[in-house]
Motif scaffolding. Structure first.
Motif, mmCIF file in Angstrom:
data_model
loop_
_atom_site.group_PDB
_atom_site.id
_atom_site.type_symbol
_atom_site.label_atom_id
_atom_site.label_comp_id
_atom_site.label_asym_id
_atom_site.label_seq_id
_atom_site.Cartn_x
_atom_site.Cartn_y
_atom_site.Cartn_z
ATOM 1 N N GLU B 149 35.236 26.650 59.897
ATOM 2 C CA GLU B 149 37.012 26.766 59.575
ATOM 3 C C GLU B 149 36.628 26.427 58.253
ATOM 4 N N PRO B 150 35.659 25.104 57.945
ATOM 5 C CA PRO B 150 36.024 25.050 56.522
ATOM 6 C C PRO B 150 34.975 25.770 55.613
ATOM 7 N N HIS B 151 34.671 26.524 56.251
ATOM 8 C CA HIS B 151 33.943 27.840 55.000
ATOM 9 C C HIS B 151 34.327 28.921 54.823
ATOM 10 N N TYR B 152 35.507 28.613 55.711
ATOM 11 C CA TYR B 152 36.454 29.558 55.616
ATOM 12 C C TYR B 152 38.180 29.122 54.166
ATOM 13 N N LEU B 153 38.082 28.533 54.252
ATOM 14 C CA LEU B 153 38.725 27.216 53.602
ATOM 15 C C LEU B 153 37.833 27.756 51.937
ATOM 16 N N CYS B 154 36.417 27.234 51.592
ATOM 17 C CA CYS B 154 35.806 27.579 50.660
ATOM 18 C C CYS B 154 36.280 29.209 50.503
ATOM 19 N N GLY B 155 35.808 30.338 50.971
ATOM 20 C CA GLY B 155 35.886 31.322 51.216
ATOM 21 C C GLY B 155 36.879 31.308 50.001
ATOM 22 N N ILE B 156 37.840 30.873 50.609
ATOM 23 C CA ILE B 156 39.381 31.057 49.658
ATOM 24 C C ILE B 156 39.269 31.064 48.985
ATOM 25 N N ALA B 157 38.614 29.244 47.856
ATOM 26 C CA ALA B 157 38.578 29.144 47.035
ATOM 27 C C ALA B 157 37.259 29.934 46.201
ATOM 28 N N ALA B 158 36.296 30.298 46.710
ATOM 29 C CA ALA B 158 35.461 31.244 45.884
ATOM 30 C C ALA B 158 36.096 32.367 45.700
ATOM 31 N N GLY B 159 36.950 33.252 46.826
ATOM 32 C CA GLY B 159 38.048 34.462 46.178
ATOM 33 C C GLY B 159 38.206 34.179 45.171
ATOM 34 N N ARG B 160 39.419 32.888 45.245
ATOM 35 C CA ARG B 160 40.004 33.088 44.134
ATOM 36 C C ARG B 160 39.212 33.009 42.693
ATOM 37 N N MET B 161 38.007 32.029 42.886
ATOM 38 C CA MET B 161 37.527 31.606 41.177
ATOM 39 C C MET B 161 36.586 32.573 41.530
ATOM 40 N N SER B 162 35.806 33.205 41.526
ATOM 41 C CA SER B 162 35.340 34.505 41.236
ATOM 42 C C SER B 162 35.132 35.459 40.220
ATOM 43 N N LYS B 163 34.236 35.841 39.204
ATOM 44 C CA LYS B 163 35.335 36.703 38.241
ATOM 45 C C LYS B 163 34.105 38.239 38.494
ATOM 46 N N THR B 164 33.679 38.097 39.662
ATOM 47 C CA THR B 164 32.765 39.338 39.912
ATOM 48 C C THR B 164 32.799 39.885 41.351
ATOM 49 N N GLY B 165 33.764 38.875 42.228
ATOM 50 C CA GLY B 165 34.466 39.252 43.145
ATOM 51 C C GLY B 165 32.516 39.055 44.196
ATOM 52 N N LYS B 166 31.763 38.680 44.022
ATOM 53 C CA LYS B 166 30.746 38.361 44.806
ATOM 54 C C LYS B 166 30.254 37.039 44.998
ATOM 55 N N ILE B 167 30.126 37.152 46.326
ATOM 56 C CA ILE B 167 29.867 35.839 46.138
ATOM 57 C C ILE B 167 28.379 35.552 47.471
ATOM 58 N N GLY B 168 27.924 34.633 47.783
ATOM 59 C CA GLY B 168 26.498 34.608 48.110
ATOM 60 C C GLY B 168 26.023 33.251 49.362
ATOM 61 N N PHE B 169 25.731 33.433 50.214
ATOM 62 C CA PHE B 169 26.077 32.952 51.388
ATOM 63 C C PHE B 169 24.447 32.678 51.561
ATOM 64 N N ILE B 170 23.728 31.872 51.819
ATOM 65 C CA ILE B 170 22.508 31.089 52.045
ATOM 66 C C ILE B 170 22.641 31.014 53.282
ATOM 67 N N GLY B 171 21.802 31.835 54.442
ATOM 68 C CA GLY B 171 22.206 30.614 55.501
ATOM 69 C C GLY B 171 20.178 30.420 56.564
ATOM 70 N N ALA B 172 20.305 29.484 56.671
ATOM 71 C CA ALA B 172 18.314 29.363 57.540
ATOM 72 C C ALA B 172 18.109 29.956 58.652
ATOM 73 N N LYS B 173 18.914 30.092 59.377
ATOM 74 C CA LYS B 173 18.148 30.349 60.613
ATOM 75 C C LYS B 173 19.284 32.010 61.555
ATOM 76 N N PRO B 174 18.953 32.320 61.992
ATOM 77 C CA PRO B 174 19.541 33.382 62.516
ATOM 78 C C PRO B 174 20.144 33.132 64.013
ATOM 79 N N LEU B 175 21.224 32.149 63.631
ATOM 80 C CA LEU B 175 22.126 31.328 64.988
ATOM 81 C C LEU B 175 23.612 32.092 65.094
ATOM 82 N N TYR B 176 24.061 31.401 65.707
ATOM 83 C CA TYR B 176 25.760 31.822 65.729
ATOM 84 C C TYR B 176 26.207 31.123 65.397
#
Lengths: 347, 377
Positions: B149-176
């Protein structure tokens, strides 16, 4: 007899000095040393639970201290207990996995034997380098520690990694039946009994056996030993191998009694603390039992000291370091205290 | 130098704890008056150090909050490995310190909690992670927030602030939960910019600063300009992003101090919720054995906005937070495709935000995510 009193008094004096210095360190950190020592006592020796924790810590220390004390008898300063313990732990796991399906007692014995053999071979390597190429055994065993730990990290993160455990980098587990329980009644694992037995055996071997005597001659004067025709090479390998086997056994015990699998959890400094224990005991296998208990208590109380005084985890290591320095420094006092000097001349 | 930065971090944690606990204290006053007398000793165990800008620090914030409750004394021990040692430390806290509530904060402590919980029925074991299941001891609790849920909110901020429309997610493990967080981040961004895409990298380790920094650098080279990192401590991710002059979002705890220029906001746990379990145990009240929840149950938080975020975007983010809180926004709702083109949810399908069974089974990345889950299909 007087010599024993001398040893006891000088060691006690060195310990007292170390505690006094650590007291100053505590004062500098605005802590009351008396309160801290009271907590150290409580956490290490004050309750039955503390004693259990202390004995659990002491068990591997006895074995890793032998890794210093036995080669020391042959005049070698070996500080590779940490590496031998790790090598022993890894090979114990390999043996346990390879030999699954045996009766439990046989399996456990096999796992322990594999650990001891691996540890023995590990330190014997340094012995062979010393005898054949004149490589300083202190440096080589120290460096072998790093190699053993690097090998462990490589193996558990790749070739023998258990991928079913996703949250922790760990090896395959040995079969559950090979794991040993605590000694009934005192709640400490069987490694304690093994440690005490190994110390007794080392004492008898070094004091009352022919090879033990030959090792002592070698340690006393290598050239003289050579002149009287002692097999220097074999004795060097024997002393290193036995010492390494003790540390390797400590690694195997950590596997069969505690972890069940190899991982970074094996590298917790038992090998280095064993050096401290051996020097406190002046390389005497019987005294090792006592000093392993003392150092084990200091380690066991570390968590409680951290919690009660908000001290960093490393504080108990500062104390151990001070003890080590004071004991090493006190070696200079032997033969210089007047009350013992007279007695020596008489004897 | 080292000493002073340690001091300021500690002061910062104290402040954060004080701020967050004020509200809880007010609500709990009547129960606390009853609990006066002998203080309840509460023990915290951490796998690493407390000031790690990550998982452990998030729990330290909670420890400060709980330590502020009256009639409570908090004890902490750092660097407790996830081995039999954890069992020894817990028993030591119970038997030598008289602890009555324990917070073994690492995921890997759970088996050791189960080993000793029945032996100490007078002690409450509160584990960070929703592993409790029917049949486990009644004096154990598992709790965990829906960080998607807070990641969704971060996503809103990211979507609005990104100039290129490209954002990035770095995850540690392939977990649900990593997939859920990633999906939340992507869905949030695409809710405001339907063309946004998200590069996804799974490093394979909880703690691998080298790989994390490499991932950030390669993303920035490809035009990504907002990055969030889901690892034990996203410090390196955020610092590298700041150095490369791109935006970043936090994870675990408030990391705004790491990136004064590029920090947008962040997804935070609200482990301070554990204070309620302590109060329940003190007053012999009732408590749940398993608690999962998002904003609706006050289990997660949003980091303070960075100064780069304009008022309009802040308002948009806060509106979505309110929508999670009053359940008018479902994270997963149809029509929804995964990033391999399969229809996951048809139009009109809506997954309840508290549908644990669904969320624990998520093995896909949503459309817009560029990358693989790394799981065999």
């Amino acid at each position: 007899m007087r010599a024993r009193v001398e040893t006891a008094l000088i060691t006690a004096g060195a310990l007292a000095l170390a505690f006094a210095l650590f007291g100053l360190f505590l004062l500098a950190n605005r802590l009351n040393p008396l309160e801290v020592y009271a907590i150290l006592w409580l956490g290490g020796f004050g309750t039955s639970f503390s004693l259990q924790a202390t004995l659990t810590q002491a068990a591997p220390l006895m074995l890793t201290a032998l890794c210093v004390a036995i080669p020391a008898r042959a005049g070698l300063l070996v500080i590779g207990g940490e590496g031998a313990l790790v090598a022993g732990g890894v090979c114990a796991v390999l043996a346990g996995v390879a030999a699954a399906g045996l009766p439990a007692a046989v399996g456990t014995a096999l796992v322990c034997a594999a650990g001891a053999a691996a540890g023995g071979a590990w330190i014997a390597m340094a012995g062979a380098l010393k005898h054949l190429r004149g490589v300083n055994e202190t440096i080589s065993t120290l460096l072998l520690n790093y190699i053993a730990i690097a090998l462990l990290n490589h193996l558990v993160s790749g070739p023998i990694r258990d991928h079913a455990v996703s949250l922790k980098v760990t090896s395959w587990s040995i079969p559950q039946p090979y794991m040993v329980d605590a000694i009934p009644g005192i709640g400490v694992h069987w490694g304690l009994a093994l440690g005490v037995l190994a110390c007794l055996a080392a004492y008898v071997l070094l004091r009352y056996s022919v090879p033990g005597f030959a090792i002592a001659v070698l340690g006393g004067n290598a050239r003289a030993a050579q002149l009287v025709g002692l097999p220097i090479g074999r004795l060097t390998l024997l002393a290193c191998g036995l010492g390494g086997a003790a540390a390797g056994l400590a690694g195997a015990v950590e596997i069969v009694a505690v972890h069940g699998a190899a991982s970074g959890s094996l590298v917790v400094g038992f090998g280095y603390a064993g050096i401290l224990v051996a020097f406190l005991a002046r390389q005497n296998p019987l005294a090792i039992v006592f000093f392993a208990f003392l150092v084990g208590g200091i380690s066991a109380s570390g968590g409680l000291m951290q919690r009660r005084f908000d001290m960093p985890d490393a504080a108990t290591q500062v104390l151990q370091g001070m003890i080590f320095l004071c004991v090493l420094g006190s070696n200079a006092l032997y033969g210089r205290v007047r009350m013992f000097r007279v007695a020596r001349a008489g004897a | 130098m080292a000493g002073s930065s340690f001091d300021s971090r500690r002061r910062f944690l104290n402040e954060a704890g004080r701020f967050a606990s004020a509200a809880g204290l007010a609500a709990a006053w009547p129960a606390l008056v009853r609990a006066q007398g002998k203080p309840t000793t509460v023990g915290f165990l951490y796998t690493g150090v407390r000031q790690d800008y990550g998982w452990n620090q998030a729990h330290t914030v909670a420890a400060r909050q709980i330590g502020k409750l009256s009639g409570v004394k908090v004890l902490e021990q750092e660097n407790v490995p996830e081995t039999a040692e954890a069992e020894k430390v817990m028993e030591s806290m119970i038997r030598l310190d008289g602890a009555r509530v324990l917070f073994p904060t690492s995921f890997g402590y759970w088996p050791f909690i189960l080993k000793i919980a029945r032996r100490y029925p007078e002690v409450l074991f509160v584990h960070a992670g929703g592993l409790w299941k029917e049949g486990d001891p009644a004096n154990t609790i598992g709790y965990r927030g829906y960080m998607e849920e807070p990641h969704y909110l971060c996503g809103i901020a990211a979507g609005r602030m990104s100039k290129t429309g490209k954002i990035g997610f770095i995850g540690a493990k392939p977990l649900y939960f990593i997939f859920n967080n990633c999906n939340g981040f992507v869905l949030g961004a695409r809710s405001v910019n339907p063309k946004a895409t998200c590069q996804v990298v799974i490093t394979g380790d909880w703690n691998n600063p080298v790989k994390e920094a490499e991932a950030v650098n390669s993303m920035v080279d490809q035009g990504v300009d907002v990055i969030v990192g889901n690892c034990d401590s996203p410090k390196v991710v955020i610092e590298t992003a700041e150095r490369r002059g791109v935006y970043s979002c936090g994870y675990h705890t408030d990391l705004s101090a790491l990136a004064p220029k590029g920090f947008l906001t962040g997804a935070e746990w609200n482990w301070g919720k554990g204070a309620e379990f302590v109060r329940a145990w003190q007053t012999k009240g009732s408590y749940p054995n398993l608690l999962r929840g998002g904003f609706k149950r006050d289990m997660v938080k949003l980091s303070p906005f960075g100064k780069a975020v304009p008022q309009a975007v802040r308002a948009e983010v806060l509106k979505a937070r309110q929508a999670f809180a009053d359940d008018s926004l479902a994270l997963y709702h149809g029509p929804l495709r995964d990033n391999e083109g399969n229809m996951v949810l048809t139009a009109g399908q809506r997954i309840d935000n508290e549908d644990n069974k669904y969320k624990l089974g998520v093995k896909f990345l949503v459309e817009g995510a560029i990358g693989k889950t790394g799981l065999a299909r």
